[in-house]
Scaffold this motif. Structure first.
Motif, PDB file in Angstrom:
ATOM      1  N   LEU A   1     -12.239  73.667   5.664  1.00  0.00           N
ATOM      2  CA  LEU A   1     -13.147  72.722   4.341  1.00  0.00           C
ATOM      3  C   LEU A   1     -14.278  73.513   3.846  1.00  0.00           C
TER       4      LEU A   1
ATOM      5  N   GLN B   1     -13.045  75.743   1.257  1.00  0.00           N
ATOM      6  CA  GLN B   1     -12.925  75.147  -0.182  1.00  0.00           C
ATOM      7  C   GLN B   1     -14.149  74.834  -0.731  1.00  0.00           C
TER       8      GLN B   1
ATOM      9  N   PRO C   1     -17.740  64.789   1.067  1.00  0.00           N
ATOM     10  CA  PRO C   1     -16.993  64.516  -0.275  1.00  0.00           C
ATOM     11  C   PRO C   1     -16.922  65.963  -0.582  1.00  0.00           C
ATOM     12  N   ASN C   2     -15.942  66.114  -1.495  1.00  0.00           N
ATOM     13  CA  ASN C   2     -15.289  67.540  -2.212  1.00  0.00           C
ATOM     14  C   ASN C   2     -16.588  67.739  -3.107  1.00  0.00           C
TER      15      ASN C   2
ATOM     16  N   PRO D   1      -8.804  70.570  -5.013  1.00  0.00           N
ATOM     17  CA  PRO D   1      -8.992  70.269  -3.527  1.00  0.00           C
ATOM     18  C   PRO D   1      -7.579  70.129  -2.925  1.00  0.00           C
ATOM     19  N   THR D   2      -7.585  70.762  -1.638  1.00  0.00           N
ATOM     20  CA  THR D   2      -6.292  70.555  -1.126  1.00  0.00           C
ATOM     21  C   THR D   2      -6.392  69.950   0.242  1.00  0.00           C
TER      22      THR D   2
ATOM     23  N   THR E   1      -9.015  67.332   2.337  1.00  0.00           N
ATOM     24  CA  THR E   1      -9.819  66.192   2.425  1.00  0.00           C
ATOM     25  C   THR E   1     -10.444  65.718   3.688  1.00  0.00           C
ATOM     26  N   SER E   2     -11.821  65.528   3.841  1.00  0.00           N
ATOM     27  CA  SER E   2     -12.056  64.994   5.164  1.00  0.00           C
ATOM     28  C   SER E   2     -12.418  63.521   5.162  1.00  0.00           C
ATOM     29  N   THR E   3     -11.776  62.795   5.931  1.00  0.00           N
ATOM     30  CA  THR E   3     -12.021  61.337   6.047  1.00  0.00           C
ATOM     31  C   THR E   3     -12.946  61.073   7.396  1.00  0.00           C
TER      32      THR E   3
END
Length: 497
Positions: free
Chosen positions: A386, A389, A457-458, A474-475, A477-479
């Protein structure tokens, strides 16, 4: 006929002589009173000095400086000011006066830390938080308690074996290395000392919803409320295998309820205002106590004095959040929510209050160009890749000086840290991360640090970006991580709850 023999020899009246004699008697009484008061004051001073020397002499001192090494967290406070952290350890040693006869003998030789508490006193001295660390926690620790071993070379070990391996210094080093919290002082008390303190208080009331029959803890107790003296009280806080689910976590709950009862009793009995009770308690408390050289009676008195106005409503107990340890169902490991707890302690935040929400979006024009800013992106989200990215999304916009690293554990949201002189640069960086929380850190220099946590968030475009190349798609994602809520128990809470 006037009789000269009726006049006093000195020529004064009899009433004057009576007045003079009365004044002499009054002055004599005053002199005796002053002498008596002075004698009492002197005796009190000598007595207090003697008591101080006796109590201070009761304490065993242990210098653990070498065990802590040089790579320690920065100290945020001390006895007189700032937040204060004290590690309290209950030793399960079976030798020495008052410690014999516990257990069946099938325990490992040496001492273990049966109880581990981090006492955090807020900088404003308005609240106290006591964090219980489960003894069965599997946590990275320095191999053979080597103070110079880098943290990334530590090996996972059961928490209470740190004390057995390297004493309180090893426990402190392990705690500091895993939490980045500076521990100011430590105190170790054994079984005998615990019993003596309870007896000095005149017993402590407990409440058990079910009967207890625990031969290992030497305790048989009917359901309901009981006032326990030292021997029974020790059995109550040690009982484990025949109560509830038999886990250390269940025992911690009883210990916290017990400590709540102690706090309530000390408040109700005005312990600090009753010299007879206070002296008896201090004598009992110091007879089986081991501390660092700087944590003697004088320092303890200063700590007690600084928090004497804290009510039981502002004393709370919390347990480090845990989850099952995959390799052993009888052990636990710290859950992601533990990082939130340690962060709150580091930031001196009251864990019973809501976490600060991000500041509203800043609509002021940005004044620092991306190419003038040095950025460090730390990945503490639990999502591999992450930070890289996010770095690519920043570089496309002209942030040329961007580095990445991995953090310790998982946190939530996005935090942007900066030195005060980099406030405007931090605003530019924050524009790329909607909802980020900005905090000052004097030690960062020109660097602006971005910590990506769960739910981060991205990267988005900043208004003053450089170049026209579009942001990479973005590939990752952090939930948000749905971690268990950190439950705090107030000392004022009913002991049966």
């Amino acid at each position: 006929m006037h009789n000269d023999d009726s006049l006093p020899p000195d020529g004064g009246s009899r009433s004057q002589q009576r007045t003079a004699r009365a004044m002499d008697r009054q002055q004599a009484r005053r002199r005796r009173a002053v002498l008596t008061f002075g004698t009492i004051a002197a005796v009190l001073v000598v007595g207090l000095v003697a008591a101080y020397l006796r109590f201070n002499g009761n304490i065993d001192r242990l210098d653990v400086t070498k065990a802590l090494g040089k790579n320690r967290p920065s100290a945020a406070g001390n006895i007189s000011s700032g937040p204060l952290n004290i590690l309290l350890i209950g030793s399960d040693i079976r030798t020495g006066e008052g410690n014999e006869g516990y257990g069946t003998g099938d325990w490992e030789p040496g001492q273990h830390s049966d109880t581990n508490l981090l006492l955090h006193i807020s900088a404003d001295r308005k609240n106290v938080t006591m964090v219980s660390i489960p003894r069965d926690s599997m946590v990275p620790a320095p191999v053979e308690c080597n103070a110079d071993a880098p943290v990334d070379q530590w090996q996972v070990r059961q928490w209470n074996k740190n004390f057995n391996t390297g004493g309180p210094g090893c426990v402190m080093r392990t705690l500091e290395g895993n939490t980045d919290i500076f521990v100011n002082h430590f105190a170790v008390v054994d079984f005998g000392g615990f019993k003596n303190m309870v007896d000095a208080l005149g017993g402590v009331e407990v409440c058990t919803p079910t009967p207890i029959n625990d031969p290992k803890a030497k305790l048989t107790l009917a359901a309901g409320r009981h006032t326990l003296q030292g021997e029974q009280a020790l059995g109550y806080v040690r009982a484990r295998y025949t109560v509830g689910d038999g886990s250390d976590l269940g025992r911690i709950k009883r210990q916290q309820a017990f400590m709540s009862s102690v706090a309530q009793k000390a408040t109700e009995s005005s312990l600090l205002l009753r010299p007879d009770k206070l002296l008896r308690f201090l004598d009992a408390a110091t007879q089986s106590l081991t501390t660092d050289p700087d944590f003697g009676i004088g320092a303890m008195k200063d700590v007690a004095q600084s928090i004497k106005n804290i009510g039981v409503d502002n004393i709370q107990f919390v347990t480090v959040p845990t989850e099952p340890y995959p390799q052993d169902p009888n052990r636990v490991q710290w859950a992601p929510a533990a990082d939130e707890l340690w962060t709150a302690i580091r930031e001196d935040r009251d864990i019973s209050k809501p976490k600060p929400t991000p500041s509203p979006s800043d609509t002021r024009p940005l004044t620092v160009s991306p190419d003038e800013i040095t950025v460090e992106v730390v990945n503490s989200s639990g999502v591999v890749g992450l930070s890289k990215q996010a770095a690519e999304g920043l570089r496309v916009q002209g942030f040329n000086e961007v580095t990445t690293s991995n953090g310790h554990g998982v946190v939530s949201g996005v935090t942007i840290e900066y030195a005060p002189e980099q406030a405007e640069a931090a605003r530019t960086v924050a524009a790329a991360f909607p909802g980020a929380v900005l905090t000052e850190d004097d030690g960062l220099g020109k660097r602006v640090r971005v910590t990506l946590g769960s739910g981060a968030p991205n990267v988005v475009e900043v208004p003053n970006r450089l170049g026209e190349k579009p942001l990479p798609t973005p590939t990752l994602t952090s939930t948000p991580t749905l971690s268990p809520t950190i439950q705090a128990r107030k000392a004022s809470q009913d002991i049966c709850s």
